[in-house]
Design a protein around this motif. Structure first.
Motif: not given
Length: 188
Positions: A26-30, A72-83, A99-105, A159-162
């Motif tokens: 959830q944190f750093g370059r992947q 989770g799908a909604v949070v995933g879409l938000v996560g994609l926009r912030l990636t 990192r905030w979404i990762g920390a929250l989950l 992951y689908s969005g990535l």
């Protein structure tokens, strides 16, 4: 050592390892690992379908799972926009999750695991009662399935969005390379 203690003796280290791996992802370059992401999407979809079957005996469990997947799908879409995307010379194409979404989950998952452990522990100490319950009965509550659904929905969408974004990223990069390359002279 009795059977129910053996189950927990094996499950706790496994859960600790999975949580550690989850936190580190959830944190750093992947790096983008297409096959692993596709495998995770498939595994999570199968697990969600199997847990959805448990909803046939108790509708509240299915409601928790479906609600969690939707959230989770909604949070995933938000996560994609912030990636953000980078290219690492050694690792190749990489993404940096928010990192905030990762920390929250992670906090939601750890909080739910801790709460279930606190609630289930007195039942585990009562040997007769614990022997009559399966490990799935210890974990089957609508809130637990909501948290699991949250993670499933998030990771499937994320992951689908990535993967879709990475395909576009590769296409754009090859287009830029082709445009930058000089055109060969036609033969005379």
């Amino acid at each position: 050592m009795s059977a129910h203690w053996m189950t927990y003796a094996m499950a706790v280290p496994l859960v600790a390892l999975l949580i550690w791996r989850r936190i580190s992802r959830q944190f750093g370059r992947q790096p983008v690992r297409r096959k692993r992401m596709l495998a995770r999407i498939a595994i999570l979809a199968v697990l969600a379908a199997l847990l959805g079957l448990s909803g046939l005996r108790d509708l509240h469990l299915l409601e928790g799972l479906v609600g969690g997947i939707a959230l989770g799908a909604v949070v995933g879409l938000v996560g994609l926009r912030l990636t953000t995307w980078t290219v690492d010379p050694q690792r190749g194409d990489c993404y940096i999750p928010n990192r905030w979404i990762g920390a929250l989950l992670t906090a939601v998952l750890l909080g739910r695991l801790a709460w279930r452990f606190i609630v289930v522990w007195p039942q585990v100490e009562d040997s007769a009662r614990a022997a009559s319950m399966t490990p799935i009965q210890h974990a089957s509550t609508p809130l637990t399935l909501l948290v699991f659904g949250l993670l499933v929905g998030y990771y499937i969408v994320y992951y689908s969005g990535l993967l879709m974004h990475h395909r576009r990223f590769l296409r754009e990069r090859s287009t830029r390379r082709n445009e930058a390359a000089p055109m060969p002279e036609p033969p005379a």
